[in-house]
Write a protein that holds these residues in place. Structure first.
Motif, mmCIF file in Angstrom:
data_model
loop_
_atom_site.group_PDB
_atom_site.id
_atom_site.type_symbol
_atom_site.label_atom_id
_atom_site.label_comp_id
_atom_site.label_asym_id
_atom_site.label_seq_id
_atom_site.Cartn_x
_atom_site.Cartn_y
_atom_site.Cartn_z
ATOM 1 N N VAL A 142 0.983 21.662 77.247
ATOM 2 C CA VAL A 142 2.152 21.947 76.401
ATOM 3 C C VAL A 142 1.700 22.406 75.014
ATOM 4 O O VAL A 142 2.258 23.360 74.445
ATOM 5 C CB VAL A 142 3.048 20.693 76.298
ATOM 6 C CG1 VAL A 142 4.131 20.888 75.238
ATOM 7 C CG2 VAL A 142 3.685 20.379 77.646
ATOM 8 N N TYR A 143 0.681 21.744 74.469
ATOM 9 C CA TYR A 143 0.172 22.137 73.150
ATOM 10 C C TYR A 143 -0.314 23.586 73.159
ATOM 11 O O TYR A 143 -0.012 24.378 72.242
ATOM 12 C CB TYR A 143 -0.975 21.204 72.741
ATOM 13 C CG TYR A 143 -1.621 21.570 71.428
ATOM 14 C CD1 TYR A 143 -1.125 21.076 70.222
ATOM 15 C CD2 TYR A 143 -2.742 22.419 71.389
ATOM 16 C CE1 TYR A 143 -1.722 21.419 69.013
ATOM 17 C CE2 TYR A 143 -3.341 22.765 70.191
ATOM 18 C CZ TYR A 143 -2.825 22.257 69.005
ATOM 19 O OH TYR A 143 -3.409 22.605 67.810
ATOM 20 N N LYS A 144 -1.054 23.953 74.204
ATOM 21 C CA LYS A 144 -1.593 25.310 74.268
ATOM 22 C C LYS A 144 -0.505 26.334 74.595
ATOM 23 O O LYS A 144 -0.607 27.494 74.185
ATOM 24 C CB LYS A 144 -2.728 25.372 75.289
ATOM 25 C CG LYS A 144 -3.925 24.494 74.921
ATOM 26 C CD LYS A 144 -5.142 24.773 75.777
ATOM 27 C CE LYS A 144 -5.785 26.094 75.419
ATOM 28 N NZ LYS A 144 -7.094 26.276 76.089
ATOM 29 N N LEU A 145 0.520 25.906 75.308
ATOM 30 C CA LEU A 145 1.663 26.804 75.547
ATOM 31 C C LEU A 145 2.369 27.137 74.240
ATOM 32 O O LEU A 145 2.717 28.295 73.967
ATOM 33 C CB LEU A 145 2.640 26.162 76.536
ATOM 34 C CG LEU A 145 2.349 26.294 78.029
ATOM 35 C CD1 LEU A 145 3.311 25.428 78.835
ATOM 36 C CD2 LEU A 145 2.466 27.758 78.471
ATOM 37 N N ILE A 146 2.579 26.110 73.424
ATOM 38 C CA ILE A 146 3.266 26.306 72.151
ATOM 39 C C ILE A 146 2.434 27.171 71.204
ATOM 40 O O ILE A 146 2.964 28.032 70.486
ATOM 41 C CB ILE A 146 3.584 24.939 71.498
ATOM 42 C CG1 ILE A 146 4.583 24.164 72.366
ATOM 43 C CG2 ILE A 146 4.131 25.111 70.075
ATOM 44 C CD1 ILE A 146 4.848 22.755 71.883
ATOM 45 N N SER A 147 1.122 26.950 71.233
ATOM 46 C CA SER A 147 0.241 27.704 70.340
ATOM 47 C C SER A 147 -0.115 29.083 70.891
ATOM 48 O O SER A 147 -0.837 29.849 70.245
ATOM 49 C CB SER A 147 -1.042 26.914 70.083
ATOM 50 O OG SER A 147 -1.763 26.709 71.288
ATOM 51 N N GLY A 148 0.364 29.399 72.101
ATOM 52 C CA GLY A 148 0.111 30.708 72.691
ATOM 53 C C GLY A 148 -1.260 30.856 73.303
ATOM 54 O O GLY A 148 -1.752 31.985 73.457
ATOM 55 N N PRO B 106 -7.231 19.945 69.330
ATOM 56 C CA PRO B 106 -7.789 18.872 68.500
ATOM 57 C C PRO B 106 -8.213 17.675 69.353
ATOM 58 O O PRO B 106 -7.593 17.376 70.369
ATOM 59 C CB PRO B 106 -6.615 18.510 67.570
ATOM 60 C CG PRO B 106 -5.762 19.739 67.536
ATOM 61 C CD PRO B 106 -5.886 20.357 68.891
ATOM 62 N N PHE B 107 -9.272 17.017 68.932
ATOM 63 C CA PHE B 107 -9.810 15.849 69.637
ATOM 64 C C PHE B 107 -10.183 16.182 71.081
ATOM 65 O O PHE B 107 -10.005 15.378 71.992
ATOM 66 C CB PHE B 107 -8.813 14.686 69.624
ATOM 67 C CG PHE B 107 -8.290 14.339 68.264
ATOM 68 C CD1 PHE B 107 -9.090 13.680 67.344
ATOM 69 C CD2 PHE B 107 -7.001 14.693 67.885
ATOM 70 C CE1 PHE B 107 -8.616 13.365 66.077
ATOM 71 C CE2 PHE B 107 -6.519 14.386 66.630
ATOM 72 C CZ PHE B 107 -7.330 13.715 65.713
ATOM 73 N N SER B 108 -10.703 17.375 71.274
ATOM 74 C CA SER B 108 -11.034 17.843 72.627
ATOM 75 C C SER B 108 -12.015 16.904 73.323
ATOM 76 O O SER B 108 -11.830 16.550 74.492
ATOM 77 C CB SER B 108 -11.616 19.251 72.561
ATOM 78 O OG SER B 108 -12.069 19.676 73.835
ATOM 79 N N SER B 109 -13.066 16.503 72.606
ATOM 80 C CA SER B 109 -14.082 15.642 73.203
ATOM 81 C C SER B 109 -13.489 14.291 73.609
ATOM 82 O O SER B 109 -13.779 13.780 74.702
ATOM 83 C CB SER B 109 -15.234 15.435 72.217
ATOM 84 O OG SER B 109 -16.203 14.573 72.743
#
Length: 462
Positions: free
Chosen positions: A220-226, A321-324
């Motif tokens: 969802v985060y990546k959808l919003i950020s495109g 953010p906080f990928s790791s």
């Protein structure tokens, strides 16, 4: 002594005279009577506990392959197939339970014995052994890979513990798996009633949901950020090779819901055995929802870069953010999920091995020595397989997939087509023919695709 007290004794002598096979006619654990002749406090398993135990039987390592099926089939056909297989599984279990009641059997082995004699029962038991040992070895290999890391084609993939603490003697694969075996697998495998695992099963389902929630949140985060492109809704079938590739997804979906070997054990412990149909449908509905959501969000997140095991995709930077931290949460929750699935799959494995080796013995739960020896032997075999034969994954892709579809579809369909009790309808028989064709086809595809990949790998010049 009263007349009423004589009646149970007569019934016991009658059952003994018939020399019923332990794993066919007798539940794994007597509901009331215990070994010393007294009575325990167990009054039957709850509906909720049964749902969690059956759901945990269904949701295992195969869940990580489902996003890859979306890459092959496309979202629309892939999701449709997941739902369709849930309905087909429900139909096969309903047939199995119907013939169980008609023959007054309390186990899958009893149904096979009733329909095909002792060789039918033994064939089922061998299939359960092959399938469950293979599955549990794979679970332990994955746990070792996630926590301790693995090296493939000269490339080392660091495990979670190695990433946190660096390379230490105590976070090597053998030590980690030994601690896991002694600290988690052995204590949970020592429980004699499957209902005793209801809390760990609930936690296991919750951990699968954690994986789902984290994946959905990242998506969802990546959808919003495109950061996500529109996924393919339909498969790409441009030539014969691409068309044949579509069928490689069939074995994954066919084996996604295999839980038949635990249905009778769970039913035998239910407070009201009539609830088993509701338990099966609730479990299938829950697992189907998890399957669809993980397939959807996993494929949305990684697209055509989705790997056969989507967990491997989380070994890279996710671009959030906080990928790791999120990657570690996903991997640790999945490893913990498999640890808690282990005893649920181990339970019928031990029961069927005992039935195969000691078909005329008293129930396994009433023999502490037999129970301990079989449990220790199986756990030791699985531990050795995971540590010293890591390539066993490829071997069990051949044997495990075949055994799984036999347990889930071919055997229930064969029992129904034989119709020993004359209760099958024309619709049942048509559906059974379809199930057998689908199962055989999926086996052929699985063996062909695995053999082709193996020969291609070995034939590639170095």
């Amino acid at each position: 002594m009263t007349i009423g007290s004589l009646k149970p004794a007569k019934e016991k002598r009658s059952r003994k005279n018939k020399q019923l096979i332990a794993d066919e006619k007798v539940p794994l654990l007597p509901t009331k009577q215990v070994e010393d002749g007294g009575f325990d406090e167990f009054n039957g398993a709850s509906y909720t506990g049964a749902v969690f135990n059956l759901s945990t039987t269904i949701v295992g390592a195969g869940i990580m392959s489902l996003p890859a099926t979306m890459k092959v089939l496309g979202l629309a056909p892939g999701i449709a197939m997941i739902v369709f297989m849930a309905f087909l599984t429900d139909a096969s279990i309903e047939m199995l339970l119907r013939f169980s009641r008609a023959g007054k059997n309390t186990s899958y082995g009893g149904v096979m014995n009733d329909a095909f004699g002792k060789y039918g029962r033994m064939l089922l038991q061998v299939c359960v052994l092959v399938n469950n040992i293979g599955v549990l070895v794979v679970y332990m290999i994955i746990i070792g890979d996630v926590l301790s890391g693995t090296t493939s084609s000269g490339i080392h993939h660091a495990g979670v513990l190695e990433g946190w603490f660096g390379v230490q003697w105590w976070n090597g694969r053998t030590i980690v798996l030994l601690v896991t075996t002694l600290g988690i697998f052995a204590p949970l495998a020592s429980l004699k009633r499957i209902d005793s695992l209801r809390y760990t099963s609930a936690l296991s389902v919750a951990l699968a949901v954690v994986f789902l929630v984290v994946t959905a949140g990242i998506t969802v985060y990546k959808l919003i950020s495109g950061g996500i492109m529109m996924p393919r809704l339909l498969p790409e079938a441009t030539d014969l090779t691409s068309v044949l590739k579509l069928f490689t997804a069939v074995p994954v979906l066919v084996t996604a819901y295999i839980c038949h070997y635990n249905v009778h054990t769970i039913e035998n412990e239910l407070e009201d055995r009539k609830q088993i149909r509701g338990v099966v449908r609730s479990s299938l509905a829950l697992c189907s929802s998890v399957y669809v959501m993980i397939s959807l969000f996993g494929f949305l997140l990684f697209g055509d870069a989705t790997l056969d095991d989507v967990l491997a995709n989380f070994d890279t930077n996710l671009g959030v953010p906080f990928s790791s931290l999120l990657s570690d949460v996903v991997r640790v929750s999945y490893a913990a999920h498999l640890m808690l699935v282990f005893p649920i799959v181990f339970f019928p494995l031990r029961l069927n091995l005992d039935g195969l080796l000691f078909p005329s013995a008293r129930p396994l739960v009433l023999s502490n020595v037999r129970f301990a020896v079989i449990s220790i032997g199986l756990i030791g075999l699985i531990f050795l397989g995971a540590n010293f034969i890591p390539s066993i994954w490829d071997a069990f892709q051949f044997t495990g997939a075949t055994a799984a579809v036999c347990i889930g579809f071919i055997f229930p369909a064969a029992v129904t087509l034989g119709d020993h009790h004359g209760i099958a309808t024309k619709k049942d028989k048509i559906l059974c023919i379809f199930m057998i064709v689908l199962a055989v086809f999926s086996n052929v595809v699985a063996i062909y695709s695995d053999a082709y990949a193996l020969f291609k790998k070995n034939g590639t010049p170095q």
